[in-house]
Design a protein around this motif. Structure first.
Motif, short mmCIF file in Angstrom:
data_model
loop_
_atom_site.label_atom_id
_atom_site.label_comp_id
_atom_site.label_asym_id
_atom_site.label_seq_id
_atom_site.Cartn_x
_atom_site.Cartn_y
_atom_site.Cartn_z
N SER A 176 14.99 68.91 20.72
CA SER A 176 14.16 69.28 19.87
C SER A 176 14.55 68.80 18.65
N GLU A 177 15.47 68.35 18.55
CA GLU A 177 15.73 67.13 16.90
C GLU A 177 15.42 66.20 17.34
N GLN A 178 15.70 65.29 18.65
CA GLN A 178 15.72 64.03 18.71
C GLN A 178 14.24 64.09 18.73
N ILE A 179 13.16 64.57 19.09
CA ILE A 179 11.80 65.00 19.12
C ILE A 179 11.41 64.57 18.12
N LYS A 180 12.03 65.10 17.01
CA LYS A 180 11.30 65.34 15.27
C LYS A 180 11.71 64.30 15.14
N LYS A 181 13.08 63.56 15.43
CA LYS A 181 13.11 62.60 14.98
C LYS A 181 12.16 60.85 15.22
N VAL A 182 11.99 61.17 16.00
CA VAL A 182 11.39 59.56 16.89
C VAL A 182 10.29 60.13 16.44
N THR A 183 9.24 61.12 16.54
CA THR A 183 8.12 61.30 16.08
C THR A 183 7.80 61.69 14.65
N MET A 184 8.78 61.32 13.45
CA MET A 184 9.04 61.38 12.50
C MET A 184 7.84 59.91 11.22
N GLU A 191 18.87 70.59 31.39
CA GLU A 191 19.88 69.17 31.43
C GLU A 191 19.47 68.28 31.96
N LEU A 192 19.98 66.87 31.19
CA LEU A 192 19.26 65.77 31.58
C LEU A 192 19.42 64.86 31.86
N THR A 193 19.64 63.87 32.77
CA THR A 193 20.43 62.28 32.61
C THR A 193 19.90 61.32 31.30
N GLU A 194 20.81 60.87 30.90
CA GLU A 194 19.90 60.44 29.69
C GLU A 194 19.21 59.45 30.06
N GLU A 195 18.24 59.23 31.46
CA GLU A 195 17.06 58.16 31.54
C GLU A 195 16.28 59.21 31.76
N GLU A 196 16.42 60.31 32.17
CA GLU A 196 15.50 61.23 31.93
C GLU A 196 15.30 61.76 30.42
N ASN A 223 15.59 60.09 27.47
CA ASN A 223 15.16 58.61 26.78
C ASN A 223 13.17 58.77 27.01
N GLY A 224 13.16 59.04 28.66
CA GLY A 224 12.26 59.47 29.11
C GLY A 224 11.19 60.93 28.16
N MET A 225 11.86 61.61 28.07
CA MET A 225 11.60 62.93 27.35
C MET A 225 11.30 62.46 26.06
N LEU A 226 11.72 61.31 24.95
CA LEU A 226 11.49 61.81 23.61
C LEU A 226 10.57 60.35 23.92
N GLU A 227 10.05 59.58 24.27
CA GLU A 227 9.02 58.44 24.50
C GLU A 227 8.26 59.58 24.96
#
Length: 276
Positions: free
Chosen positions: A20-28, A195-200, A202-206
């Motif tokens: 949730s925090e990562q999504i906030k950051k990448v969409t800031m 639970e997500l792999t690093e690839e998943e 990153n895809g989620m953030l995109e």
């Protein structure tokens, strides 16, 4: 003191790994851009009419219909199950109730949506089949945004359109959530537990950023629609995708400025402009 600093650093690292925090950051950045638009300010001044709000509901219905169908279909998926709260969050029936109130029982024959809405729905269908975990990005940014800003926007819409009572404003109500603050905490916790792999991841953030882009495309298509189709005709159109509209050269219609103010406000609330 050293131990205290070490604990603080560890806590910060854990927070940084929260989805949730990562999504906030990448969409800031895109949050900031949306927040400063003239259209948002227009809405906040309370400049919205009933006819414009009805048009907005049409697109919201299509998007939520697709999102909720995909969420239902993938409700047992390990990436979706933790944040599957249909009783508390589902918006489709509420929007349908509003559309029936404004358009009558045959509302399905009277609504119209832009082509970009269809593209947004296509993307939701696509990830529902290929990457169901990415639905989390759309569910989080839409539902928690609705829950965060719904009451404020509901009051603004009610006052602007001169509505009495809550009829026509079901979209803003969450009767299944007694304490929004506690529920949002629960939702974030469930979401961060996926639970997500690093690839998943990153895809989620995109995908979260893509949610913004898809909404911006809807704004652009609404502009075309509002500039080329008379307001009266928009209210009587049958459901269709406005694929062939052309933007005329001339003055921007006041109708567009006002309705876009509302649409930007609702959509940006839905995709996280306001604090979750």
């Amino acid at each position: 003191m050293e131990q205290e600093k070490k604990s603080q650093t560890t806590a910060e690292q854990m927070t940084d790994r929260d989805l949730s925090e990562q999504i906030k950051k990448v969409t800031m950045e895109i949050h900031t851009r949306a927040e400063k638009t003239e259209l948002m300010m227009s809405f906040m001044r309370g400049q919205v009419t009933l006819a414009q709000y009805k048009l907005l509901l049409c697109s919201l219905y299509e998007v939520y219909q697709t999102l909720e169908e995909e969420m239902d279909r993938n409700s047992n998926h390990p990436g979706v199950a933790p944040i599957y709260f249909p009783t508390e969050l589902a918006r489709l029936d509420a929007i349908a109730k509003d559309l029936e109130y404004f358009y009558g029982r045959d509302w399905r024959e009277k609504i119209v949506v832009p082509a970009a809405t269809k593209r947004y729905c296509h993307r939701l269908r696509q990830i529902g089949k290929e990457n169901p975990e990415f639905l989390v990005a759309h569910a989080y940014t839409r539902y928690l945004g609705d829950l965060s800003g719904g009451q404020v926007l509901g009051r603004i819409a009610q006052k602007s359109m001169g509505l009495k009572g809550s009829e026509g404003l079901s979209f803003f109500a969450f009767p299944g959530v007694s304490n929004p603050t506690l529920f949002k905490q629960l939702y974030r916790s469930r979401m961060n537990s996926v639970e997500l792999t690093e690839e998943e991841r990153n895809g989620m953030l995109e995908e979260a950023v893509r949610a913004f882009e898809l909404n911006i495309q809807v704004f652009d298509d609404l502009q075309k629609m509002l500039l080329t189709v008379p307001e009266k005709k928009l209210q009587t159109c049958s459901t269709q995708s406005m694929n062939t509209l052309q933007i005329p050269i001339g003055k921007t219609a006041p109708l567009f400025r006002i309705v876009m103010g509302l649409f930007v406000a609702l959509a940006t609330v839905s995709i996280g402009l306001y604090a979750f």
